[in-house]
Scaffold this motif. Structure first.
Motif, PDB file in Angstrom:
ATOM      1  N   GLN A 378       8.385  -0.091 -12.472  1.00 49.11           N
ATOM      2  CA  GLN A 378       8.840   0.577 -11.302  1.00 49.11           C
ATOM      3  C   GLN A 378       8.003   0.868 -10.326  1.00 49.11           C
ATOM      4  N   ARG A 381       6.410  -1.746  -8.090  1.00 46.89           N
ATOM      5  CA  ARG A 381       7.076  -2.292  -7.112  1.00 46.89           C
ATOM      6  C   ARG A 381       6.957  -1.584  -5.912  1.00 46.89           C
ATOM      7  N   GLU A 382       6.627  -0.450  -6.015  1.00 46.40           N
ATOM      8  CA  GLU A 382       6.525   0.480  -4.750  1.00 46.40           C
ATOM      9  C   GLU A 382       5.242   0.391  -4.212  1.00 46.40           C
ATOM     10  N   LYS A 384       2.561   1.518  -6.043  1.00 40.23           N
ATOM     11  CA  LYS A 384       1.955   2.514  -6.881  1.00 40.23           C
ATOM     12  C   LYS A 384       1.565   2.508  -8.154  1.00 40.23           C
TER      13      LYS A 384
END
Length: 507
Positions: A378, A381-382, A384
């Motif tokens: 997750q 995807r950002e 990070k």
């Protein structure tokens, strides 16, 4: 006569099961069969079901004595009419889930966790979870007295591949959690190294990660080998962590994961080869658990850092509840708090035992690692990394653990009196005693006077006073150790050997 109570180890049964450790075998076939009969008597009393027809799943880790002990269990259970599911090589958490999903009335896992290869043991589960300390005492008392149900010839033994279902559950959990465009392969582009330490955790690489598209090149010690020839399968072991850190860097992996022998504990490594272990593991697990649980309470063991408390309470907005060492102690406290209406989504020990409420408060290393992998995907995807999740975690500059043997046969009163003496000494010297500690005594010191804390407590099982020291400044651990040495030299507690403290300071 053999004393069965000597096999009790908290909520487990453990003993010597193979040659090679220099101690006589006490987990013999006869002993195992009598314990199995005692367990059936316990089941008749507490599950209110006759042994005849009782459905029991049996699994084991990779130890060399597993097949022998399993055969003894099978003989005993079928003698008394039980229907036995032979699950073969399995993780400890899977044996709890088997109770719910096969389904069956109860289960037994043959394991001794991270202990040496020549030891082995038994863990028991019902739909309510793992048996607790009083239950183990009751079973061993039945075994000691030769208690057993009525014999019958109606028992059956059937092989069952439950681990495939367990792995499938984890795969689906990742698919749903990541929800990638390529739903079937949410880990495509991820490189993850798995170190199973030749225990039962090799399935995680081949049966969970690889089918989801992950590159598992560089994974190591996946094949079960009950002599553990490469390193102790234990996320707390320095050699084991150094090995998985090196393997992760060598493979150029995004993440490394490591399990203990029976996979009820896990640890992780970031792409730089830095451990995500102990306080860092607790921090990441807390961040994940508090999503959707604002203001929730995280229960940990007593040796977590001051920086972790600040992170949980100030960065995450949760509450930190320090409790006693011992994974079952931590889990039971979280269950108690929830029963009282406290929102407590996670119980976790710095050893790597982590139990989430969403997963029946089952300490499951594979489940924890799966949650971490989902979060890593997750975050990617950002743009990070996992590091960003714990950027505000203040970590100690130094830490040290020392262990002081208690030489008296009746050791607990001497340990407790030493802790009480330290509390009086601390009050007399105006030391800052932690108000929220629930085990031993934890004392904190300001920045110009050691800049950290120490905790002196009783071992959960052994005649030992463990001492943990942590400082936020270089040289601070020595300052704190010197303070404690003055206490010992002045008070001279009877039957406590604190030579390790002197030795540390002499170095």
């Amino acid at each position: 006569m053999f004393a069965y109570k000597t096999l009790k180890s908290g909520t487990d049964i453990r003993g010597v099961a193979s040659e090679g450790g220099g101690a006589p075998i006490n987990l013999t076939d006869e002993v195992v069969e009598r314990i199995a009969a005692g367990f059936l008597v316990w089941c008749e009393k507490h599950l209110d079901k006759c042994a005849e027809g009782l459905k029991i799943a049996v699994g084991h880790d990779s130890r060399i004595s597993a097949d022998r002990i399993a055969a003894a269990l099978f003989r005993a259970f079928t003698t008394y009419g039980a229907s036995v599911y032979d699950c073969g090589l399995a993780s400890t958490p899977s044996m709890f889930m088997a109770v719910l999903e096969l389904p069956c009335d109860c289960s037994v896992q043959i394991t001794a966790s991270h202990h040496p290869f020549f030891r082995n043991g038994l863990k028991f589960f019902t739909p309510a979870g793992g048996l607790d300390s009083p239950d183990i005492s009751e079973i061993l008392e039945y075994a000691q007295n030769g208690a057993a149900p009525k014999e019958t010839d109606n028992g059956t033994l059937v092989p069952v591949d439950y681990m495939s279902k367990y792995a499938d559950n984890l795969r689906e959990m990742i698919r749903k959690g990541v929800n990638a465009e390529d739903y079937a392969h949410p880990l495509a582009g991820f490189k993850i190294v798995v170190d199973a330490g030749n225990g039962a955790g090799g399935f995680y690489a081949n049966d969970v990660l690889k089918p989801l598209g992950a590159d598992i090149t560089g994974s190591q010690f996946l094949e079960p080998d009950g002599r553990f020839p490469n390193h102790i399968p234990n996320p707390e072991n320095e050699e084991a962590m150094a090995s998985v850190c090196a393997a992760t860097v060598k493979a150029g992996a995004d993440l490394g994961v490591i399990f203990d022998t029976d996979v009820d504990r896990g640890g992780a490594v970031d792409s730089r080869g830095e451990e995500i272990n102990r306080n860092r593991l607790v921090a990441i697990a807390s961040a994940i658990a508090l999503e959707g649980n604002p203001g929730g309470t995280i229960v940990t063991d007593s040796i977590t850092s001051d920086g972790l408390k600040t992170y949980i309470e100030q960065t995450l907005g949760g509450k930190h509840h320090r409790f006693k060492r011992g994974y079952k102690n931590v889990i039971n406290e979280a269950v108690r708090l929830n029963n009282e209406g406290v929102n407590c989504p996670l119980a976790i020990e710095t050893s790597g035992h982590a139990a989430l409420r969403e997963n029946y408060f089952l300490d499951d290393g594979a489940y924890l690692v799966t949650k971490i992998i989902i979060k890593a995907a997750q975050l990617r995807r950002e743009g990070k990394s996992l590091d960003s999740l714990i950027a505000d975690l203040k970590e100690a500059k130094e830490e040290k653990e020392l262990r002081f043997p208690i030489t008296a046969e009746d050791f607990r009163p001497y340990g407790e009196s030493t802790i009480a003496a330290l509390e009086s000494y601390a009050k007399a010297h105006n030391w800052n005693i932690a108000p929220d500690n629930r085990e031993g005594i934890r004392i904190s010191f300001p920045e110009n006077d050691g800049d950290g804390w120490f905790l002196l407590r009783m071992s959960v099982h052994d005649p030992i006073l463990p001492l943990n020291i942590e400082s936020n400044s270089v040289g601070g651990v020595r300052v704190l150790a010197e303070k404690l040495l003055k206490f010992f030299d002045e008070v001279k507690p009877e039957n406590v050997d604190y030579a390790a403290l002197k030795g540390f300071l002499e170095k």
